[in-house]
Enzyme design. Structure first.
Site, PDB file in Angstrom:
ATOM      1  N   HIS A   1     -25.409 -33.294   2.304  1.00  0.00           N
ATOM      2  CA  HIS A   1     -26.131 -32.423   3.240  1.00  0.00           C
ATOM      3  C   HIS A   1     -25.275 -31.258   3.734  1.00  0.00           C
ATOM      4  CE1 HIS A   1     -30.145 -34.067   3.925  1.00  0.00           C
ATOM      5  NE2 HIS A   1     -29.622 -35.273   3.726  1.00  0.00           N
TER       6      HIS A   1
ATOM      7  N   ASP B   1     -34.246 -33.554   3.083  1.00  0.00           N
ATOM      8  CA  ASP B   1     -35.081 -34.708   3.439  1.00  0.00           C
ATOM      9  C   ASP B   1     -36.503 -34.207   3.651  1.00  0.00           C
ATOM     10  OD1 ASP B   1     -32.852 -36.379   3.408  1.00  0.00           O
ATOM     11  OD2 ASP B   1     -32.456 -36.076   5.550  1.00  0.00           O
TER      12      ASP B   1
ATOM     13  N   GLU C   1     -33.304 -43.969  -0.530  1.00  0.00           N
ATOM     14  CA  GLU C   1     -34.046 -43.218   0.482  1.00  0.00           C
ATOM     15  C   GLU C   1     -35.188 -42.454  -0.183  1.00  0.00           C
ATOM     16  OE1 GLU C   1     -31.277 -40.662   2.461  1.00  0.00           O
ATOM     17  OE2 GLU C   1     -30.178 -42.313   3.391  1.00  0.00           O
TER      18      GLU C   1
END
EC number: 3.4.13.22
Length: 256
Positions: A146, A153, A217
């Protein structure tokens, strides 16, 4: 950067493939050939993209009220959103992340796991934490995803901005958050089947535009960073650590 055609109705509901968790020591050795793309705010994007900077709204220390991504990621997200069925939008929750936020998330999850499992070894705690939050790193050769502006996301929402049911909430650190969780169940309830189909739609819309997914995720996708190179089988990454183009940073570059 890789691109692809609009997601077809058939491929959008194909099963999500099961992939192993990343070997972070292998990922961190992938060379980065920085392309120097700028960071762009996703709030510039037109419909069918919506933006909700989740960490800032949750009051996470150091979180910013915007979702920044590299320019290539911005364009790929637009293409993914435009491939979705009418009435479904792409909701961006997080993109480029300040190091302070990465450290806070890592420490908070690590402590929560340690509290729940007081007898776990430090290696066990580290592995369980890294399942959902990568190690905070500003190393130019091995940055946290990130911190590059290449990780994003996302989820799906309807035209009114209401998130679709994905089976778990964003950032739930539980096994059901693994992207292929519902693919592994023999029998699904109607609610689970609906969540599975929503995950499939998101996964394939992103994958068709060149994104790769972090298997633990369902919301995390990569483009141009080392995780993208790892799962996409690219020889190099093109995004290293990035910084916002603030007035302070500009002046530091300009003043000799």
């Amino acid at each position: 950067m890789p691109t692809a055609s609009t997601t077809s109705a058939t491929s959008a509901l194909a099963p999500i493939p099961s992939l192993p968790s990343p070997e972070w020591s292998t990922v961190s050795r992938i060379a980065i050939q920085e392309c120097h793309e700028r960071l762009l705010p996703m709030s510039l994007a037109p419909s069918p993209i919506m933006v909700f900077p989740a960490y800032q709204r949750l009051g996470i220390p150091g979180a910013i009220p915007e979702c920044f991504v590299r320019e290539g990621v911005y364009l790929a997200l637009l293409a993914a959103a435009r491939s979705l069925p009418e009435g479904i939008n792409l909701l961006v929750l997080d993109g480029w992340r300040p190091w302070r936020v990465q450290q806070y998330l890592f420490d908070t999850l690590h402590e929560a796991i340690k509290h729940r499992h007081p007898n776990a070894t430090e290696d066990e705690l580290l592995n369980r934490t890294r399942e959902f939050v990568s190690l905070p790193s500003r190393d130019p050769c091995a940055p946290s995803p990130h911190l590059t502006g290449g990780a994003v996301d996302v989820t799906l929402c309807n035209a009114d901005g209401i998130p679709l049911d994905m089976g778990t909430l964003f950032d739930e650190a539980i096994p059901a958050s693994h992207t292929d969780h519902f693919e592994q169940l023999i029998e699904l309830t109607p609610v689970q089947q609906h969540a599975r189909d929503n995950r499939r739609l998101l996964y394939h819309a992103m994958h068709q535009q060149g994104f790769t997914n972090l298997p633990s995720e369902w919301w995390h996708f990569d483009f141009g960073d080392q995780l993208w190179a790892h799962y996409g089988e690219h020889s190099t990454a093109c995004y290293g650590p990035a910084e916002l183009d603030t007035i302070e940073n500009r002046w530091r570059r300009q003043i000799g």
